[in-house]
Design a protein around this motif. Structure first.
Motif, PDB file in Angstrom:
ATOM      1  N   ALA A 127       0.837  -1.203   0.000  1.00  0.00           N
ATOM      2  CA  ALA A 127       0.000   0.000   0.000  1.00  0.00           C
ATOM      3  C   ALA A 127       0.869   1.249   0.000  1.00  0.00           C
ATOM      4  O   ALA A 127       2.022   1.237   0.449  1.00  0.00           O
ATOM      5  CB  ALA A 127      -0.921  -0.001   1.226  1.00  0.00           C
ATOM      6  N   ARG A 128       0.308   2.344  -0.496  1.00  0.00           N
ATOM      7  CA  ARG A 128       1.026   3.618  -0.441  1.00  0.00           C
ATOM      8  C   ARG A 128       1.308   3.992   1.013  1.00  0.00           C
ATOM      9  O   ARG A 128       0.519   3.712   1.910  1.00  0.00           O
ATOM     10  CB  ARG A 128       0.202   4.743  -1.092  1.00  0.00           C
ATOM     11  CG  ARG A 128      -0.120   4.530  -2.546  1.00  0.00           C
ATOM     12  CD  ARG A 128      -0.663   5.812  -3.193  1.00  0.00           C
ATOM     13  NE  ARG A 128      -1.476   6.598  -2.296  1.00  0.00           N
ATOM     14  CZ  ARG A 128      -2.789   6.511  -2.198  1.00  0.00           C
ATOM     15  NH1 ARG A 128      -3.456   5.641  -2.940  1.00  0.00           N
ATOM     16  NH2 ARG A 128      -3.460   7.295  -1.367  1.00  0.00           N
ATOM     17  N   ARG A 289       5.002  -2.276  -5.087  1.00  0.00           N
ATOM     18  CA  ARG A 289       4.357  -1.139  -5.749  1.00  0.00           C
ATOM     19  C   ARG A 289       5.384  -0.378  -6.574  1.00  0.00           C
ATOM     20  O   ARG A 289       6.460  -0.026  -6.087  1.00  0.00           O
ATOM     21  CB  ARG A 289       3.718  -0.221  -4.707  1.00  0.00           C
ATOM     22  CG  ARG A 289       3.193   1.111  -5.250  1.00  0.00           C
ATOM     23  CD  ARG A 289       2.395   1.864  -4.212  1.00  0.00           C
ATOM     24  NE  ARG A 289       1.152   1.147  -3.905  1.00  0.00           N
ATOM     25  CZ  ARG A 289       0.047   1.247  -4.636  1.00  0.00           C
ATOM     26  NH1 ARG A 289       0.019   2.023  -5.718  1.00  0.00           N
ATOM     27  NH2 ARG A 289      -1.034   0.576  -4.286  1.00  0.00           N
ATOM     28  N   GLN A 290       5.044  -0.069  -7.840  1.00  0.00           N
ATOM     29  CA  GLN A 290       5.972   0.626  -8.736  1.00  0.00           C
ATOM     30  C   GLN A 290       5.681   2.115  -8.872  1.00  0.00           C
ATOM     31  O   GLN A 290       6.548   2.875  -9.310  1.00  0.00           O
ATOM     32  CB  GLN A 290       5.930  -0.020 -10.126  1.00  0.00           C
ATOM     33  CG  GLN A 290       6.359  -1.472 -10.134  1.00  0.00           C
ATOM     34  CD  GLN A 290       6.275  -2.085 -11.508  1.00  0.00           C
ATOM     35  OE1 GLN A 290       7.269  -2.505 -12.086  1.00  0.00           O
ATOM     36  NE2 GLN A 290       5.057  -2.140 -12.047  1.00  0.00           N
ATOM     37  N   SER A 291       4.467   2.534  -8.503  1.00  0.00           N
ATOM     38  CA  SER A 291       4.129   3.951  -8.588  1.00  0.00           C
ATOM     39  C   SER A 291       2.947   4.245  -7.686  1.00  0.00           C
ATOM     40  O   SER A 291       2.214   3.333  -7.272  1.00  0.00           O
ATOM     41  CB  SER A 291       3.768   4.346 -10.023  1.00  0.00           C
ATOM     42  OG  SER A 291       2.494   3.822 -10.383  1.00  0.00           O
ATOM     43  N   THR A 296      -2.477  -2.299  -6.708  1.00  0.00           N
ATOM     44  CA  THR A 296      -1.830  -3.538  -6.300  1.00  0.00           C
ATOM     45  C   THR A 296      -2.865  -4.480  -5.690  1.00  0.00           C
ATOM     46  O   THR A 296      -3.799  -4.042  -5.010  1.00  0.00           O
ATOM     47  CB  THR A 296      -0.697  -3.283  -5.289  1.00  0.00           C
ATOM     48  OG1 THR A 296      -1.203  -2.500  -4.197  1.00  0.00           O
ATOM     49  CG2 THR A 296       0.456  -2.547  -5.943  1.00  0.00           C
ATOM     50  N   VAL A 297      -2.677  -5.774  -5.953  1.00  0.00           N
ATOM     51  CA  VAL A 297      -3.608  -6.791  -5.470  1.00  0.00           C
ATOM     52  C   VAL A 297      -2.806  -7.898  -4.794  1.00  0.00           C
ATOM     53  O   VAL A 297      -1.848  -8.414  -5.368  1.00  0.00           O
ATOM     54  CB  VAL A 297      -4.443  -7.391  -6.623  1.00  0.00           C
ATOM     55  CG1 VAL A 297      -5.371  -8.482  -6.093  1.00  0.00           C
ATOM     56  CG2 VAL A 297      -5.239  -6.310  -7.336  1.00  0.00           C
ATOM     57  N   TYR A 298      -3.204  -8.251  -3.590  1.00  0.00           N
ATOM     58  CA  TYR A 298      -2.586  -9.357  -2.852  1.00  0.00           C
ATOM     59  C   TYR A 298      -3.615 -10.452  -2.661  1.00  0.00           C
ATOM     60  O   TYR A 298      -4.697 -10.213  -2.126  1.00  0.00           O
ATOM     61  CB  TYR A 298      -2.084  -8.870  -1.494  1.00  0.00           C
ATOM     62  CG  TYR A 298      -1.597  -9.984  -0.580  1.00  0.00           C
ATOM     63  CD1 TYR A 298      -0.452 -10.702  -0.878  1.00  0.00           C
ATOM     64  CD2 TYR A 298      -2.296 -10.298   0.584  1.00  0.00           C
ATOM     65  CE1 TYR A 298      -0.005 -11.717  -0.041  1.00  0.00           C
ATOM     66  CE2 TYR A 298      -1.851 -11.306   1.432  1.00  0.00           C
ATOM     67  CZ  TYR A 298      -0.713 -12.016   1.111  1.00  0.00           C
ATOM     68  OH  TYR A 298      -0.267 -13.019   1.945  1.00  0.00           O
TER      69      TYR A 298
END
Length: 331
Positions: A127-128, A289-291, A296-298
């Motif tokens: 997560a961010r 996360r790349q950006s 994102t999904v877990y």
């Protein structure tokens, strides 16, 4: 080595002593070890006992020279809530020197806590950093555990609960708000619930999608938790396809991850869509996360090594307590 007494940790003991913070640390280490090949486990074996009645066996070892054992669990319809199925059983822990069983723990309570701990580990990694708004799809016991656990890894300011039963959702919101001091509200419209979130957890056990990809804002992190085997899905193919997809175990998701398998059968993704295991992200082998705008999904299925790590933590605490009491009595 003398034959050790077998400790028994009932659900009250587990609830009192398996803290979320320590369990998060234990699960984080276990998932790193799983992806590094230091742990051993088999895919879960599930025996059907009739409609919606299953017995499952999950064996594993934390390392070649560490604790090993298995979770034995029944998944049966819940009499108190016919729409859900209850997980009941035992985790049996063995010591590595002579192979003695040393501990039996209530699997239902361990599963509740370690599942939320595993989600917290993934959320912390994916997560961010500025994520503050959490939406939970589901109103069962896992919903409450996830609020408690995720508040330890992000500065959660607002929680939205989605559920099909408004009365139950409102009751849970009021209880959790009083316990945690968080701003917790109920939203019965799934699209509005998703649109407000930086982090989403699906813990509903729904058989058909309750969360759709078109509802999710850029930058959201999503934890898929409620479906633990082939069959029921909580999200649609669009969400699976749009997200950077991370598994707890690649082999398990490719064999038993319902949402992924349905999207694959529809031709929306292939096996390469699983970009990493969470242990690979934790070790730095693969970027999570790349950006800030990436979704994102877990996908969480749950694993024997997570349960064993949690119970081994309890057992080591018990040993340390016994040694402290023995030392105090002899001094």
């Amino acid at each position: 080595m003398s034959i050790p007494d077998i400790a028994f940790f009932d659900r009250t003991y587990v609830r009192r002593h398996l803290g979320h913070s320590a369990c998060i640390g234990a699960v984080r280490s276990a998932m790193r070890a799983l992806s590094a090949g230091r742990t051993r486990q088999l895919l879960r074996t599930m025996l059907s006992l009739g409609e919606r009645r299953t017995f499952a066996l999950m064996p594993g070892a934390l390392a070649e020279d560490d604790f090993f054992g298995a979770k034995l669990i029944s998944v049966f319809p819940n009499r108190d809530d016919p729409g859900r199925r209850a997980h009941r059983g035992l985790v049996v822990l063995f010591e590595p020197e002579e192979g003695h069983p040393v501990c039996i723990a209530d699997a239902e309570e361990v599963t509740l806590i370690r599942t939320a701990a595993a989600t917290a580990v993934a959320t912390d990694a994916l997560a961010r950093a500025d994520a503050t708004r959490l939406t939970i799809f589901g109103t069962g016991a896992q919903a409450a555990e996830h609020v408690r656990a995720l508040a330890l890894v992000r500065s959660i300011e607002r929680v939205v609960l989605w559920g099909r039963d408004e009365t139950k959702a409102q009751k849970l919101a009021a209880s959790l708000a009083a316990e945690t001091g968080l701003d917790i509200t109920v939203e019965l419209d799934g699209e509005r619930a998703a649109a407000q979130a930086d982090i989403i957890c699906t813990v509903s056990g729904a058989a058909q999608p309750i969360l759709h990809g078109r509802w999710v804002r850029p930058g959201t992190h999503i934890n898929l938790v409620g479906s633990s085997g082939p069959g029921p899905v909580e999200v649609d193919d669009d969400l699976v396809a749009v997200g950077r997809f991370v598994a707890d175990s690649r082999a398990s998701v490719l064999a038993q991850g319902a949402e992924f398998l349905v999207a694959k059968a529809a031709g929306r993704v292939d096996d390469s869509h699983v970009v990493a295991e969470i242990g690979e992200v934790l070790s730095g082998a693969v970027v999570g996360r790349q950006s800030a705008q990436e979704i994102t999904v877990y996908k969480s299925l749950g694993h024997a090594v997570q349960d064993l790590a949690a119970v081994a933590l309890l057992y080591r605490q018990r040993l340390q307590q016994s040694e402290t009491q023995t030392g105090g009595a002899s001094s």
